[in-house]
Structure formats: structure tokens, C-alpha cells
Design a protein around this motif. Structure first.
Motif, PDB file in Angstrom:
ATOM      1  N   MET A   1       0.810  -1.166   0.000  1.00  0.00           N
ATOM      2  CA  MET A   1       0.000   0.000   0.000  1.00  0.00           C
ATOM      3  C   MET A   1       0.865   1.245   0.000  1.00  0.00           C
ATOM      4  N   ASP A   2       1.978   1.190   0.722  1.00  0.00           N
ATOM      5  CA  ASP A   2       2.884   2.334   0.730  1.00  0.00           C
ATOM      6  C   ASP A   2       3.421   2.614  -0.673  1.00  0.00           C
ATOM      7  N   ALA A   3       3.664   1.581  -1.407  1.00  0.00           N
ATOM      8  CA  ALA A   3       4.175   1.755  -2.762  1.00  0.00           C
ATOM      9  C   ALA A   3       3.139   2.473  -3.613  1.00  0.00           C
ATOM     10  N   LEU A   4       1.863   2.115  -3.398  1.00  0.00           N
ATOM     11  CA  LEU A   4       0.802   2.767  -4.157  1.00  0.00           C
ATOM     12  C   LEU A   4       0.690   4.231  -3.770  1.00  0.00           C
ATOM     13  N   LYS A   5       0.753   4.519  -2.460  1.00  0.00           N
ATOM     14  CA  LYS A   5       0.685   5.900  -2.001  1.00  0.00           C
ATOM     15  C   LYS A   5       1.855   6.698  -2.572  1.00  0.00           C
ATOM     16  N   LYS A   6       3.040   6.046  -2.514  1.00  0.00           N
ATOM     17  CA  LYS A   6       4.217   6.720  -3.022  1.00  0.00           C
ATOM     18  C   LYS A   6       4.065   6.971  -4.525  1.00  0.00           C
ATOM     19  N   GLY A   7       3.523   6.045  -5.268  1.00  0.00           N
ATOM     20  CA  GLY A   7       3.305   6.183  -6.720  1.00  0.00           C
ATOM     21  C   GLY A   7       2.309   7.297  -7.022  1.00  0.00           C
ATOM     22  N   PHE A   8       1.204   7.306  -6.263  1.00  0.00           N
ATOM     23  CA  PHE A   8       0.204   8.364  -6.465  1.00  0.00           C
ATOM     24  C   PHE A   8       0.760   9.741  -6.097  1.00  0.00           C
ATOM     25  N   SER A   9       1.570   9.766  -5.060  1.00  0.00           N
ATOM     26  CA  SER A   9       2.181  11.017  -4.628  1.00  0.00           C
ATOM     27  C   SER A   9       3.104  11.553  -5.724  1.00  0.00           C
ATOM     28  N   MET A  10       3.888  10.635  -6.310  1.00  0.00           N
ATOM     29  CA  MET A  10       4.780  11.045  -7.395  1.00  0.00           C
ATOM     30  C   MET A  10       3.974  11.505  -8.615  1.00  0.00           C
ATOM     31  N   ALA A  11       2.875  10.812  -8.890  1.00  0.00           N
ATOM     32  CA  ALA A  11       2.029  11.190 -10.024  1.00  0.00           C
ATOM     33  C   ALA A  11       1.426  12.569  -9.773  1.00  0.00           C
ATOM     34  N   LYS A  12       0.978  12.788  -8.520  1.00  0.00           N
ATOM     35  CA  LYS A  12       0.399  14.082  -8.166  1.00  0.00           C
ATOM     36  C   LYS A  12       1.437  15.189  -8.349  1.00  0.00           C
ATOM     37  N   GLU A  13       2.659  14.937  -7.884  1.00  0.00           N
ATOM     38  CA  GLU A  13       3.727  15.926  -8.037  1.00  0.00           C
ATOM     39  C   GLU A  13       3.997  16.200  -9.519  1.00  0.00           C
ATOM     40  N   GLY A  14       3.942  15.177 -10.322  1.00  0.00           N
ATOM     41  CA  GLY A  14       4.150  15.322 -11.760  1.00  0.00           C
ATOM     42  C   GLY A  14       3.054  16.168 -12.400  1.00  0.00           C
ATOM     43  N   VAL A  15       1.815  15.908 -11.966  1.00  0.00           N
ATOM     44  CA  VAL A  15       0.694  16.687 -12.512  1.00  0.00           C
ATOM     45  C   VAL A  15       0.815  18.139 -12.086  1.00  0.00           C
ATOM     46  N   VAL A  16       1.169  18.376 -10.814  1.00  0.00           N
ATOM     47  CA  VAL A  16       1.334  19.741 -10.323  1.00  0.00           C
ATOM     48  C   VAL A  16       2.457  20.436 -11.083  1.00  0.00           C
ATOM     49  N   ALA A  17       3.574  19.729 -11.275  1.00  0.00           N
ATOM     50  CA  ALA A  17       4.694  20.312 -12.012  1.00  0.00           C
ATOM     51  C   ALA A  17       4.283  20.625 -13.448  1.00  0.00           C
ATOM     52  N   ALA A  18       3.553  19.706 -14.073  1.00  0.00           N
ATOM     53  CA  ALA A  18       3.090  19.934 -15.446  1.00  0.00           C
ATOM     54  C   ALA A  18       2.126  21.116 -15.505  1.00  0.00           C
ATOM     55  N   ALA A  19       1.244  21.212 -14.515  1.00  0.00           N
ATOM     56  CA  ALA A  19       0.297  22.329 -14.481  1.00  0.00           C
ATOM     57  C   ALA A  19       1.030  23.652 -14.323  1.00  0.00           C
ATOM     58  N   GLU A  20       2.049  23.681 -13.458  1.00  0.00           N
ATOM     59  CA  GLU A  20       2.824  24.908 -13.271  1.00  0.00           C
ATOM     60  C   GLU A  20       3.559  25.289 -14.549  1.00  0.00           C
ATOM     61  N   LYS A  21       4.118  24.285 -15.225  1.00  0.00           N
ATOM     62  CA  LYS A  21       4.815  24.576 -16.482  1.00  0.00           C
ATOM     63  C   LYS A  21       3.819  25.036 -17.550  1.00  0.00           C
ATOM     64  N   THR A  22       2.661  24.434 -17.564  1.00  0.00           N
ATOM     65  CA  THR A  22       1.628  24.833 -18.527  1.00  0.00           C
ATOM     66  C   THR A  22       1.194  26.267 -18.257  1.00  0.00           C
ATOM     67  N   LYS A  23       0.993  26.569 -16.970  1.00  0.00           N
ATOM     68  CA  LYS A  23       0.597  27.922 -16.598  1.00  0.00           C
ATOM     69  C   LYS A  23       1.676  28.922 -17.030  1.00  0.00           C
ATOM     70  N   ALA A  24       2.929  28.604 -16.781  1.00  0.00           N
ATOM     71  CA  ALA A  24       4.034  29.484 -17.169  1.00  0.00           C
ATOM     72  C   ALA A  24       4.081  29.626 -18.691  1.00  0.00           C
ATOM     73  N   GLY A  25       3.860  28.525 -19.387  1.00  0.00           N
ATOM     74  CA  GLY A  25       3.873  28.563 -20.858  1.00  0.00           C
ATOM     75  C   GLY A  25       2.736  29.417 -21.402  1.00  0.00           C
ATOM     76  N   VAL A  26       1.560  29.281 -20.813  1.00  0.00           N
ATOM     77  CA  VAL A  26       0.407  30.066 -21.257  1.00  0.00           C
ATOM     78  C   VAL A  26       0.646  31.548 -20.972  1.00  0.00           C
ATOM     79  N   GLU A  27       1.207  31.863 -19.813  1.00  0.00           N
ATOM     80  CA  GLU A  27       1.503  33.254 -19.488  1.00  0.00           C
ATOM     81  C   GLU A  27       2.514  33.840 -20.470  1.00  0.00           C
ATOM     82  N   GLU A  28       3.536  33.055 -20.785  1.00  0.00           N
ATOM     83  CA  GLU A  28       4.538  33.520 -21.745  1.00  0.00           C
ATOM     84  C   GLU A  28       3.911  33.724 -23.124  1.00  0.00           C
ATOM     85  N   ALA A  29       3.071  32.787 -23.538  1.00  0.00           N
ATOM     86  CA  ALA A  29       2.405  32.913 -24.840  1.00  0.00           C
ATOM     87  C   ALA A  29       1.492  34.139 -24.863  1.00  0.00           C
ATOM     88  N   ALA A  30       0.800  34.382 -23.767  1.00  0.00           N
ATOM     89  CA  ALA A  30      -0.079  35.555 -23.697  1.00  0.00           C
ATOM     90  C   ALA A  30       0.734  36.841 -23.790  1.00  0.00           C
TER      91      ALA A  30
END
Length: 115
Positions: A1-30
Motif C-alpha cells: 500500500m505504501d508503494a501505491l501511495k508513493k506512486g500516487f504522490s509522485m504522479a500528483k507531483e508530476g501533474v502539479v509540475a506539469a500544471a505549473e509549467k503549462t501555466k508558465a507557458g500560457v503566461e509567456e504565450a499571452a
């Protein structure tokens, strides 16, 4: 179960990082889009001002040409009128042709009856 939590946590961090990069990219494009629109607007304004100035200058030039032509035409008409009057006066005998030739080019000043 810890492995699953750790996997989901890493996935969440990846999504957050991607969202931040997307936000930065959209701001730059704007920002780039805004710069582009402002540049096009400035160039369009400059073009319109230049065009208006060119039209105004050409209109002034044409008005001057028309005015000069009108003055030249009026001068020709007045010269012909004076020549015709001289001919009429000379032919009626009111003034001798010799007197007219002496006065050519001279402007007669009107006399004041009170003096």
C-alpha cells in the motif's frame, strides 16, 4: 500500500509540475501575443498617419495648382479686357492712339474731387 501511495504522490507531483509549467507557458504565450498585437497596432497607426499626411500634402499641392491656374486665368482675362477697352476708346475717338501708347504700363491714380 505504501508503494501505491508513493506512486500516487509522485504522479500528483508530476501533474502539479506539469500544471505549473503549462501555466508558465500560457503566461509567456499571452505576453508574446500581447507584444505582437501592440506591434501590429503601432505599425498600423504609423501607416495610417503617414497615409493621411500624404493625402493632405497632395491635396494642398493640387489646391495650389488650381489656385495658380485661376489667378493666371484671371490675369489673362483682365489683360484682354484692358486691351479691348483701349481699342474701343481709340476707335471712338475719345482718346488718341498716341496717348494710349504713352500710358501703356502706367497705372493711373484716381483723383480726389475735393482737392
Amino acid at each position: 500500500m505504501d508503494a501505491l501511495k508513493k506512486g500516487f504522490s509522485m504522479a500528483k507531483e508530476g501533474v502539479v509540475a506539469a500544471a505549473e509549467k503549462t501555466k508558465a507557458g500560457v503566461e509567456e504565450a499571452a505576453a508574446k501575443t500581447k507584444e505582437g498585437v501592440m506591434y501590429v497596432g503601432t505599425k498600423t497607426k504609423e501607416g495610417v498617419v503617414t497615409s493621411v499626411n500624404t493625402v493632405a500634402q497632395k491635396t494642398t499641392e493640387q489646391a495650389n495648382v488650381v489656385g495658380e491656374s485661376a489667378v493666371a486665368g484671371a490675369n489673362q482675362v483682365s489683360e484682354k479686357a484692358v486691351e479691348s477697352l483701349e481699342t474701343v476708346v481709340a476707335s471712338t475717338g475719345l482718346v488718341k492712339p498716341v496717348e494710349l501708347s504713352k500710358q501703356e504700363g502706367a497705372v493711373e491714380q484716381p483723383t480726389d474731387a475735393g482737392q
